[in-house]
Design a protein around this motif. Structure first.
Motif, PDB file in Angstrom:
ATOM      1  N   UNK A 218       0.832  -1.202   0.000  1.00 52.70           N
ATOM      2  CA  UNK A 218       0.000   0.000   0.000  1.00 52.70           C
ATOM      3  C   UNK A 218       0.868   1.255   0.000  1.00 52.70           C
ATOM      4  N   UNK A 219       1.994   1.205   0.695  1.00 47.49           N
ATOM      5  CA  UNK A 219       2.929   2.327   0.684  1.00 47.49           C
ATOM      6  C   UNK A 219       3.446   2.585  -0.732  1.00 47.49           C
ATOM      7  N   UNK A 220       3.759   1.516  -1.463  1.00 41.21           N
ATOM      8  CA  UNK A 220       4.234   1.663  -2.838  1.00 41.21           C
ATOM      9  C   UNK A 220       3.137   2.204  -3.748  1.00 41.21           C
ATOM     10  N   UNK A 221       1.915   1.772  -3.525  1.00 44.80           N
ATOM     11  CA  UNK A 221       0.782   2.289  -4.299  1.00 44.80           C
ATOM     12  C   UNK A 221       0.638   3.789  -4.080  1.00 44.80           C
ATOM     13  N   UNK A 222       0.737   4.229  -2.833  1.00 46.87           N
ATOM     14  CA  UNK A 222       0.582   5.653  -2.530  1.00 46.87           C
ATOM     15  C   UNK A 222       1.733   6.482  -3.084  1.00 46.87           C
ATOM     16  N   UNK A 223       2.922   5.918  -3.169  1.00 43.92           N
ATOM     17  CA  UNK A 223       4.031   6.622  -3.818  1.00 43.92           C
ATOM     18  C   UNK A 223       3.698   6.899  -5.281  1.00 43.92           C
ATOM     19  N   UNK A 224       3.092   5.921  -5.944  1.00 47.08           N
ATOM     20  CA  UNK A 224       2.699   6.123  -7.341  1.00 47.08           C
ATOM     21  C   UNK A 224       1.530   7.099  -7.452  1.00 47.08           C
ATOM     22  N   UNK A 225       0.615   7.037  -6.498  1.00 44.32           N
ATOM     23  CA  UNK A 225      -0.505   7.986  -6.479  1.00 44.32           C
ATOM     24  C   UNK A 225       0.013   9.413  -6.378  1.00 44.32           C
ATOM     25  N   UNK A 226       0.978   9.630  -5.515  1.00 44.58           N
ATOM     26  CA  UNK A 226       1.581  10.960  -5.370  1.00 44.58           C
ATOM     27  C   UNK A 226       2.162  11.432  -6.697  1.00 44.58           C
ATOM     28  N   UNK A 227       2.782  10.549  -7.428  1.00 46.14           N
ATOM     29  CA  UNK A 227       3.419  10.905  -8.704  1.00 46.14           C
ATOM     30  C   UNK A 227       2.391  11.258  -9.773  1.00 46.14           C
ATOM     31  N   UNK A 228       1.312  10.486  -9.866  1.00 45.81           N
ATOM     32  CA  UNK A 228       0.388  10.647 -11.000  1.00 45.81           C
ATOM     33  C   UNK A 228      -0.642  11.744 -10.779  1.00 45.81           C
ATOM     34  N   UNK A 229      -0.893  12.125  -9.526  1.00 45.92           N
ATOM     35  CA  UNK A 229      -1.896  13.170  -9.280  1.00 45.92           C
ATOM     36  C   UNK A 229      -1.417  14.524  -9.787  1.00 45.92           C
ATOM     37  N   UNK A 230      -2.346  15.296 -10.312  1.00 47.31           N
ATOM     38  CA  UNK A 230      -2.054  16.684 -10.628  1.00 47.31           C
ATOM     39  C   UNK A 230      -1.841  17.465  -9.337  1.00 47.31           C
ATOM     40  N   UNK A 231      -1.140  18.574  -9.380  1.00 47.52           N
ATOM     41  CA  UNK A 231      -1.007  19.414  -8.189  1.00 47.52           C
ATOM     42  C   UNK A 231      -2.379  19.804  -7.630  1.00 47.52           C
ATOM     43  N   UNK A 232      -2.529  19.675  -6.327  1.00 49.84           N
ATOM     44  CA  UNK A 232      -3.753  20.010  -5.586  1.00 49.84           C
ATOM     45  C   UNK A 232      -4.899  19.033  -5.819  1.00 49.84           C
ATOM     46  N   UNK A 233      -4.659  17.950  -6.566  1.00 50.24           N
ATOM     47  CA  UNK A 233      -5.701  16.945  -6.782  1.00 50.24           C
ATOM     48  C   UNK A 233      -5.799  16.013  -5.576  1.00 50.24           C
ATOM     49  N   UNK A 234      -6.884  15.229  -5.530  1.00 51.28           N
ATOM     50  CA  UNK A 234      -7.199  14.431  -4.354  1.00 51.28           C
ATOM     51  C   UNK A 234      -7.038  12.930  -4.597  1.00 51.28           C
ATOM     52  N   UNK A 235      -6.685  12.233  -3.516  1.00 50.84           N
ATOM     53  CA  UNK A 235      -6.825  10.785  -3.419  1.00 50.84           C
ATOM     54  C   UNK A 235      -7.809  10.526  -2.293  1.00 50.84           C
ATOM     55  N   UNK A 236      -8.831   9.713  -2.554  1.00 51.20           N
ATOM     56  CA  UNK A 236      -9.823   9.372  -1.539  1.00 51.20           C
ATOM     57  C   UNK A 236      -9.481   7.983  -1.005  1.00 51.20           C
ATOM     58  N   UNK A 237      -8.981   7.920   0.216  1.00 56.31           N
ATOM     59  CA  UNK A 237      -8.488   6.691   0.830  1.00 56.31           C
ATOM     60  C   UNK A 237      -9.529   6.160   1.810  1.00 56.31           C
ATOM     61  N   UNK A 238     -10.063   4.962   1.512  1.00 54.48           N
ATOM     62  CA  UNK A 238     -11.128   4.372   2.313  1.00 54.48           C
ATOM     63  C   UNK A 238     -10.567   3.402   3.339  1.00 54.48           C
ATOM     64  N   UNK A 239     -11.039   3.522   4.596  1.00 56.42           N
ATOM     65  CA  UNK A 239     -10.629   2.614   5.663  1.00 56.42           C
ATOM     66  C   UNK A 239     -11.816   2.354   6.583  1.00 56.42           C
ATOM     67  N   UNK A 240     -11.678   1.317   7.442  1.00 53.70           N
ATOM     68  CA  UNK A 240     -12.693   1.100   8.463  1.00 53.70           C
ATOM     69  C   UNK A 240     -12.157   1.522   9.820  1.00 53.70           C
TER      70      UNK A 240
END
Length: 265
Positions: free
Chosen positions: A102-124
């Motif tokens: 999951x840490x590696x996935x989020x590293x890629x998410x950081x790279x691909x997002x546009x500046x100021x764009x969002x990632x919606x992370x779901x947890x319980x």
């Protein structure tokens, strides 16, 4: 002109499609401009492993590696961070992801997002009282938790050793620079009430409610922008993207297995 443009964007990927600089001559003729975009998009699709606006099997990190830098306007991330037997009685064919994955996935998410764009992370609720989420974000300095949304599941009581669960939580991660005005719906509260889909109608055990997803997509993106869904589950985000005229790119590791499993229930 179309042939010259194909050659000019030969190295582009589907994920960069919205960043292509189009000649002004085409924008003057709306019909011709749209026909050109469809032609170029078909050309790009023919060269890619993953397809836009399609249900498909795949691994999250592999999909994200395929996406260009600063190209996504939104990422939905609903990782399988614990064995399915921990949270439900039915043993669905789902494979838990490690904290490192999951840490590696989020590293890629950081790279691909546009500046100021969002990632919606779901947890319980089980993740709210430990250090797993800070651990996941250890290698992503440009991603910050800016808010938390509570999905209150109306008319539902789940499992629980002490208090029974009737809510899920969505952390809003925003890429630097963090700007509140980017979230367009200024009347959006931090608690959303909506009943979960009945078990008999679900396409995936972790399926999220349509109206909530629709409201989040409208608040964080514009028409034609790219939304990434690397742990797609039911692909309900795809259905809403098609309804709202957004481009979608997503995969699920066990898409076919879950589909076959549900067909036998």
């Amino acid at each position: 002109m179309v042939a010259r443009l194909k050659k000019r964007i030969k190295k582009e990927t589907l994920s960069n499609f919205n960043n292509i600089v189009w000649p002004k001559i085409f924008k003057k003729n709306f019909m011709e401009f749209n026909q050109l975009k469809e032609t170029i998009l078909d050309h790009l699709i023919s060269q890619q492993k993953y397809l836009l606006n399609t249900k498909q099997s795949g691994e999250a990190s592999e999909l994200l590696n395929f996406v260009g830098d600063n190209s996504a306007s939104l990422v939905f991330l609903d990782p399988q961070y614990e064995p399915v037997r921990n949270v439900m009685r039915t043993n669905y064919p789902l494979y838990p992801q490690s904290d490192y994955q999951i840490m590696q996935i989020l590293k890629e998410v950081e790279r691909i997002l546009k500046p100021s764009a969002f990632c919606l992370l779901w947890v319980n609720k089980t993740l709210l009282g430990n250090d797993r989420i800070p651990l996941w974000l250890l290698k992503t300095p440009a991603l910050k938790i800016v808010d938390c949304l509570v999905w209150h599941k109306k008319n539902f009581l789940g499992l629980g050793s002490w208090l029974r669960s009737n809510a899920e939580f969505c952390f809003l991660l925003q890429k630097y620079p963090q700007k509140g005005k980017v979230f367009k719906n200024r009347s959006f509260g931090n608690v959303w009430e909506e009943s979960p889909i009945s078990v008999t109608k679900r396409k995936h055990p972790h399926q999220k409610p349509r109206e909530l997803l629709k409201a989040l997509i409208e608040a964080t993106t514009n028409e034609g922008e790219l939304i990434i869904d690397p742990c797609a589950g039911s692909f309900v985000v795809l259905e809403i993207c098609q309804e709202l005229n957004r481009n979608y790119l997503g995969v699920d590791l066990t898409y076919l297995e879950v589909k076959e499993f549900l067909a036998t229930k």
